[in-house]
Design an enzyme around this catalytic site. Structure first.
Site: not given
Ligand SMILES: NC(=O)c1ccc[n+]([C@@H]2O[C@H](COP(=O)([O-])OP(=O)(O)OC[C@H]3O[C@@H](n4cnc5c(N)ncnc54)[C@H](OP(=O)(O)O)[C@@H]3O)[C@@H](O)[C@H]2O)c1
Length: 325
Positions: A38-39, A42, A44, A167, A192
């Site tokens: 997921g790089a 966000g 990643g 999370s 979730y």
């Molecule tokens: N942001 C927060 O406040 C928060 C809080 C707690 C935990 N987290 C955790 O942090 C992690 C990163 O999330 P983020 O906040 O950076 O959100 P994000 O910007 O939506 O990034 C998520 C990434 O995961 C990828 N992804 C989703 N489904 C996938 C799949 N089936 N195969 C491969 N890649 C996939 C997305 O790809 P696409 O670009 O193709 O959609 C995107 O690159 C997650 O595990 C999330 O649960 C985030």
């Protein structure tokens, strides 16, 4: 040894990084190869940027190659010398996970670091190609399988680590062993939270198993607090998406700050296997990396073992590390 509060009232955990940990403390990553799921956006992407900036070779594992190419181009524009590689991985699809891992083996790619970061939050009920509930499949099962399939590559790495991103919502989770697909009852939040609890149960069980086997690979956990990313708007719909958009504007910290806990877990020489790293302020919602305590349910070894066995059955991936004592 003082035990810190389980959540919220932050008494400093033993072995927390002294002072305010920032990216300035990331050691030289030259010669290290990291895979980040997921790089493409966000946390990643922010993690990839910092690892590359400090000299690491970064494999951006993305499901959408076009989006991945745009992300890689932006990184290279900011740092022309960045060493990046783009590889396709749909972590929700176990065939794609196997294909990705086979490619890493086939090309003899060394792996020093695996960041299990990709995630989805609050989508309507959907099933993965193998029939698993999408949040459980993406956030947990795919990463479980990927880790198992890459463990031997990691063993050949230098200071090898697996960092799994969870999370603080894991605290509300419970594993519905009798309804993992949500066929009988589905709630976007509940599933979730289940998937994020599964992340912690897995990361800690992996730590215990590796430790018992004297394995060189470390397993660490991280959570970002609340960071403004696409997470809050790509899965949710309606009012929840609107609230996510508002929260991102008004309350959240930026993705670069949110990525600090996983960067600490991924790179700091003092980070220990089994640690859970989160932000140090406002009920772990923002701030700089510190060691945090998982929920009691996440430390339950019987649940962790059961989840491990179920995950092996559902993915068909068996780890060559036996259950610990
Ligand atoms: N942001 C927060 O406040 C928060 C809080 C707690 C935990 N987290 C955790 O942090 C992690 C990163 O999330 P983020 O906040 O950076 O959100 P994000 O910007 O939506 O990034 C998520 C990434 O995961 C990828 N992804 C989703 N489904 C996938 C799949 N089936 N195969 C491969 N890649 C996939 C997305 O790809 P696409 O670009 O193709 O959609 C995107 O690159 C997650 O595990 C999330 O649960 C985030």
């Amino acid at each position: 040894m003082t035990r810190p509060a389980r959540f919220g009232i932050m008494s400093r955990m033993p072995n927390s990084p002294p002072g305010r940990w920032t990216t300035a403390r990331i050691p030289d990553q030259a010669g290290r190869t990291a895979i980040i799921t997921g790089a493409s956006s966000g946390l990643g992407l922010a993690t990839a940027e910092q690892l590359a900036r400090h000299g690491g070779h970064v494999i951006l594992a993305v499901r959408d190659l076009a989006r991945g190419e745009r992300a890689a181009a932006a990184l290279v524009a900011g740092q022309p010398g960045a060493s990046l590689q783009l590889r396709r991985l749909d972590v929700a699809d176990l065939d794609s996970v196997r294909e990705f891992a086979a490619g890493i083996h086939r090309d003899g790619v060394p792996v020093d670091l695996l960041v299990n970061n990709a995630g989805v939050m609050f989508p309507p009920r959907r099933l993965s190609p193998q029939g698993h509930e999408l949040q459980f499949a993406t956030n947990h099962l795919g990463h479980f399988a990927l880790t198992g399939l890459l463990l031997d590559r990691l063993r050949a790495g230098r200071d090898p680590r697996v960092v799994t991103v969870s999370s603080s919502v894991h605290r509300s989770g419970r594993i519905r062993f009798d309804d993992l697909t949500g066929a009988r009852s589905y709630s976007r939040f509940g599933f979730y939270a289940q998937s994020k609890l599964a992340n912690v149960l897995f990361g800690l069980e992996l730590h215990r198993r590796l430790g018992a086997a004297g394995d060189p690979v470390r397993s660490l956990l991280a959570h970002p607090g609340y960071a403004a990313t696409r997470l809050q708007t790509s899965g949710p719909t309606g009012l929840v998406r609107l609230l996510g958009r508002l929260g991102n504007r008004l309350v959240a910290q930026d993705a670069a700050t949110g990525a600090l806990p996983q960067l600490y877990a991924a790179t700091d020489p003092d980070a220990r296997s089994g640690q859970f790293i989160g932000p140090d302020r406002l009920f772990e919602s923002r701030g700089h990396p510190t060691v945090v305590r998982p929920a009691r349910a996440a430390e339950d070894t019987a649940t962790a073992r059961r989840l491990w066995e179920v995950s092996e059955q559902l993915t068909g991936v068996r780890f060559d590390v036996p259950a610990g004592p």
